[in-house]
Scaffold this motif. Structure first.
Motif, mmCIF file in Angstrom:
data_model
loop_
_atom_site.group_PDB
_atom_site.id
_atom_site.type_symbol
_atom_site.label_atom_id
_atom_site.label_comp_id
_atom_site.label_asym_id
_atom_site.label_seq_id
_atom_site.Cartn_x
_atom_site.Cartn_y
_atom_site.Cartn_z
ATOM 1 N N TYR A 26 -3.981 12.520 -0.352
ATOM 2 C CA TYR A 26 -4.124 11.080 -0.615
ATOM 3 C C TYR A 26 -5.102 10.868 -1.787
ATOM 4 O O TYR A 26 -6.242 10.435 -1.590
ATOM 5 C CB TYR A 26 -4.652 10.358 0.630
ATOM 6 C CG TYR A 26 -3.698 10.368 1.791
ATOM 7 C CD1 TYR A 26 -2.501 9.666 1.741
ATOM 8 C CD2 TYR A 26 -3.983 11.083 2.956
ATOM 9 C CE1 TYR A 26 -1.617 9.662 2.808
ATOM 10 C CE2 TYR A 26 -3.103 11.092 4.027
ATOM 11 C CZ TYR A 26 -1.928 10.380 3.952
ATOM 12 O OH TYR A 26 -1.058 10.377 5.009
ATOM 13 N N PRO A 27 -4.681 11.197 -2.994
ATOM 14 C CA PRO A 27 -5.602 11.127 -4.139
ATOM 15 C C PRO A 27 -6.161 9.728 -4.402
ATOM 16 O O PRO A 27 -7.270 9.600 -4.934
ATOM 17 C CB PRO A 27 -4.746 11.626 -5.310
ATOM 18 C CG PRO A 27 -3.336 11.444 -4.868
ATOM 19 C CD PRO A 27 -3.345 11.653 -3.391
ATOM 20 N N ASP A 28 -5.415 8.699 -4.067
ATOM 21 C CA ASP A 28 -5.881 7.330 -4.289
ATOM 22 C C ASP A 28 -6.481 6.705 -3.028
ATOM 23 O O ASP A 28 -6.866 5.535 -3.048
ATOM 24 C CB ASP A 28 -4.721 6.448 -4.774
ATOM 25 C CG ASP A 28 -4.116 6.960 -6.066
ATOM 26 O OD1 ASP A 28 -4.885 7.419 -6.935
ATOM 27 O OD2 ASP A 28 -2.883 6.926 -6.204
ATOM 28 N N GLY A 29 -6.513 7.473 -1.959
ATOM 29 C CA GLY A 29 -7.041 6.967 -0.700
ATOM 30 C C GLY A 29 -5.928 6.574 0.259
ATOM 31 O O GLY A 29 -4.847 6.157 -0.156
ATOM 32 N N ILE A 30 -6.213 6.717 1.546
ATOM 33 C CA ILE A 30 -5.234 6.354 2.568
ATOM 34 C C ILE A 30 -4.871 4.883 2.464
ATOM 35 O O ILE A 30 -3.711 4.495 2.667
ATOM 36 C CB ILE A 30 -5.780 6.715 3.961
ATOM 37 C CG1 ILE A 30 -5.760 8.239 4.149
ATOM 38 C CG2 ILE A 30 -4.997 6.022 5.071
ATOM 39 C CD1 ILE A 30 -6.460 8.729 5.404
ATOM 40 N N HIS A 31 -5.840 4.043 2.128
ATOM 41 C CA HIS A 31 -5.569 2.607 2.018
ATOM 42 C C HIS A 31 -4.541 2.318 0.928
ATOM 43 O O HIS A 31 -3.638 1.488 1.112
ATOM 44 C CB HIS A 31 -6.865 1.830 1.762
ATOM 45 C CG HIS A 31 -7.637 2.306 0.574
ATOM 46 N ND1 HIS A 31 -8.210 3.549 0.503
ATOM 47 C CD2 HIS A 31 -7.938 1.695 -0.601
ATOM 48 C CE1 HIS A 31 -8.834 3.692 -0.660
ATOM 49 N NE2 HIS A 31 -8.666 2.584 -1.355
ATOM 50 N N ALA A 32 -4.662 3.022 -0.188
ATOM 51 C CA ALA A 32 -3.721 2.801 -1.287
ATOM 52 C C ALA A 32 -2.321 3.278 -0.905
ATOM 53 O O ALA A 32 -1.317 2.619 -1.226
ATOM 54 C CB ALA A 32 -4.206 3.513 -2.542
ATOM 55 N N GLU A 33 -2.250 4.423 -0.206
ATOM 56 C CA GLU A 33 -0.949 4.941 0.224
ATOM 57 C C GLU A 33 -0.283 3.985 1.207
ATOM 58 O O GLU A 33 0.921 3.703 1.118
ATOM 59 C CB GLU A 33 -1.128 6.313 0.868
ATOM 60 C CG GLU A 33 0.163 7.068 1.081
ATOM 61 C CD GLU A 33 0.754 7.586 -0.227
ATOM 62 O OE1 GLU A 33 1.956 7.352 -0.444
ATOM 63 O OE2 GLU A 33 0.021 8.218 -1.019
ATOM 64 N N LEU A 34 -1.062 3.465 2.143
ATOM 65 C CA LEU A 34 -0.521 2.508 3.102
ATOM 66 C C LEU A 34 -0.068 1.232 2.408
ATOM 67 O O LEU A 34 0.993 0.684 2.726
ATOM 68 C CB LEU A 34 -1.571 2.172 4.166
ATOM 69 C CG LEU A 34 -1.587 3.051 5.407
ATOM 70 C CD1 LEU A 34 -2.834 2.753 6.231
ATOM 71 C CD2 LEU A 34 -0.328 2.847 6.239
ATOM 72 N N ALA A 35 -0.874 0.747 1.489
ATOM 73 C CA ALA A 35 -0.512 -0.481 0.776
ATOM 74 C C ALA A 35 0.810 -0.304 0.031
ATOM 75 O O ALA A 35 1.664 -1.198 0.038
ATOM 76 C CB ALA A 35 -1.628 -0.876 -0.188
ATOM 77 N N ARG A 36 0.996 0.859 -0.602
ATOM 78 C CA ARG A 36 2.267 1.121 -1.295
ATOM 79 C C ARG A 36 3.417 1.220 -0.297
ATOM 80 O O ARG A 36 4.507 0.682 -0.520
ATOM 81 C CB ARG A 36 2.175 2.418 -2.108
ATOM 82 C CG ARG A 36 1.412 2.298 -3.399
ATOM 83 C CD ARG A 36 1.610 3.524 -4.278
ATOM 84 N NE ARG A 36 0.985 4.702 -3.703
ATOM 85 C CZ ARG A 36 -0.257 5.108 -3.989
ATOM 86 N NH1 ARG A 36 -1.006 4.404 -4.828
ATOM 87 N NH2 ARG A 36 -0.759 6.198 -3.445
ATOM 88 N N GLY A 37 3.174 1.907 0.803
ATOM 89 C CA GLY A 37 4.236 2.124 1.768
ATOM 90 C C GLY A 37 4.663 0.868 2.502
ATOM 91 O O GLY A 37 5.808 0.766 2.950
ATOM 92 N N LEU A 38 3.743 -0.094 2.635
ATOM 93 C CA LEU A 38 4.045 -1.338 3.340
ATOM 94 C C LEU A 38 4.550 -2.443 2.423
ATOM 95 O O LEU A 38 4.977 -3.497 2.901
ATOM 96 C CB LEU A 38 2.785 -1.844 4.065
ATOM 97 C CG LEU A 38 2.253 -0.971 5.203
ATOM 98 C CD1 LEU A 38 0.934 -1.536 5.717
ATOM 99 C CD2 LEU A 38 3.260 -0.854 6.331
#
Length: 254
Positions: A26-38
């Motif tokens: 998660y190079p950009d952070g879990i929050h960023a990955e979740l935001a993209r995925g949602l």
């Protein structure tokens, strides 16, 4: 057409900056990955992290949040009690809360549950099957019978939580343990979902089924009416009942 739901994705954002193995996933952070995925037309998503002023959860941010998702792990104790109370009041008023994976130890989850929320765990990269126990519930819509994960951190019973209003998923792990991996509660006017998958070194938040459940949970926990705190006992009108004297602690000023 209704306005998009306002979602705040909260994350400690510590592992991703301090551990190379987590940064690789998660190079950009879990929050960023979740935001993209949602990301979806019916959701307006922003992120907040622990080391921002007021942990990114200012009064203005929370007042403009319909649903808060929470991911924490190594720094639960650093979350200010004042911010926890602020989030709690917002949940009681009707804001949705979706707690993910190791967020079971978050102060806000423990406070709303009233228990330790402790559990067994083993980090061994085990195969996990999450069995869908409530296939007709909106949170499990589109999932089918189960979700299979080839590698997962084991969470096992006993999970010290109050009895769920609805149990959504139960997991079994390669090592033999079982776990209540998805559950629902109501506190005040707010709905709460706990969903287990989401370890920091496994790419759970790129899994379409996991993201489907989180997205469903966000939509289901959204406020059903304008946010408002439940009336306290002193806000209730005085009712005259023949032969009944209201206890002193329930009386309001005349």
């Amino acid at each position: 057409m209704s306005d998009p739901l306002r979602v705040t994705v909260w994350n400690e954002f510590r592992h991703e900056r301090e551990r190379d193995d987590v940064k690789a996933v998660y190079p950009d952070g879990i929050h960023a990955e979740l935001a993209r995925g949602l990301a979806a037309p019916d959701l307006t998503i922003r992120t907040a992290t622990l080391d921002e002023p007021e942990h990114g959860l200012t009064e203005d941010v929370l007042e403009s949040t319909d649903v808060l998702t929470w991911w924490g792990h190594m720094a639960h104790g650093e979350v200010s009690d004042a911010i926890v109370s602020r989030v709690q009041n917002r949940v009681l008023a009707g804001m949705g809360l979706v707690v993910l994976h190791s967020g079971h130890e978050a102060k806000i989850f423990q406070r709303l549950m009233g228990t330790t929320c402790s559990l067994l765990w083993r980090e061994a990269g085990e195969r996990e099957i999450l069995w869908n126990l409530a296939p007709h519930h909106p949170v499990t819509a589109g999932i089918g019978d189960c979700i299979e994960l080839p590698e997962a951190e084991m969470y096992g019973e006993r999970f010290d939580i109050p009895e769920p209003e609805t149990l959504l998923f139960v997991s079994n792990f390669q090592g033999g343990n079982v776990f209540r991996s998805g559950a629902i509660w109501t506190r005040g006017n707010g709905r709460i979902v706990y969903f287990r998958p989401g370890h920091e070194t496994y790419p759970m938040y790129r899994n379409a089924q996991i993201l489907r459940v989180v997205g469903n949970a966000v939509r289901w926990t959204a406020p059903r009416a304008p946010l408002s705190l439940p009336a306290s006992k002193n806000d209730n009108p005085r009712i005259a009942i023949p032969g009944y004297e209201q206890p002193e602690e329930y009386r309001t000023e005349a």
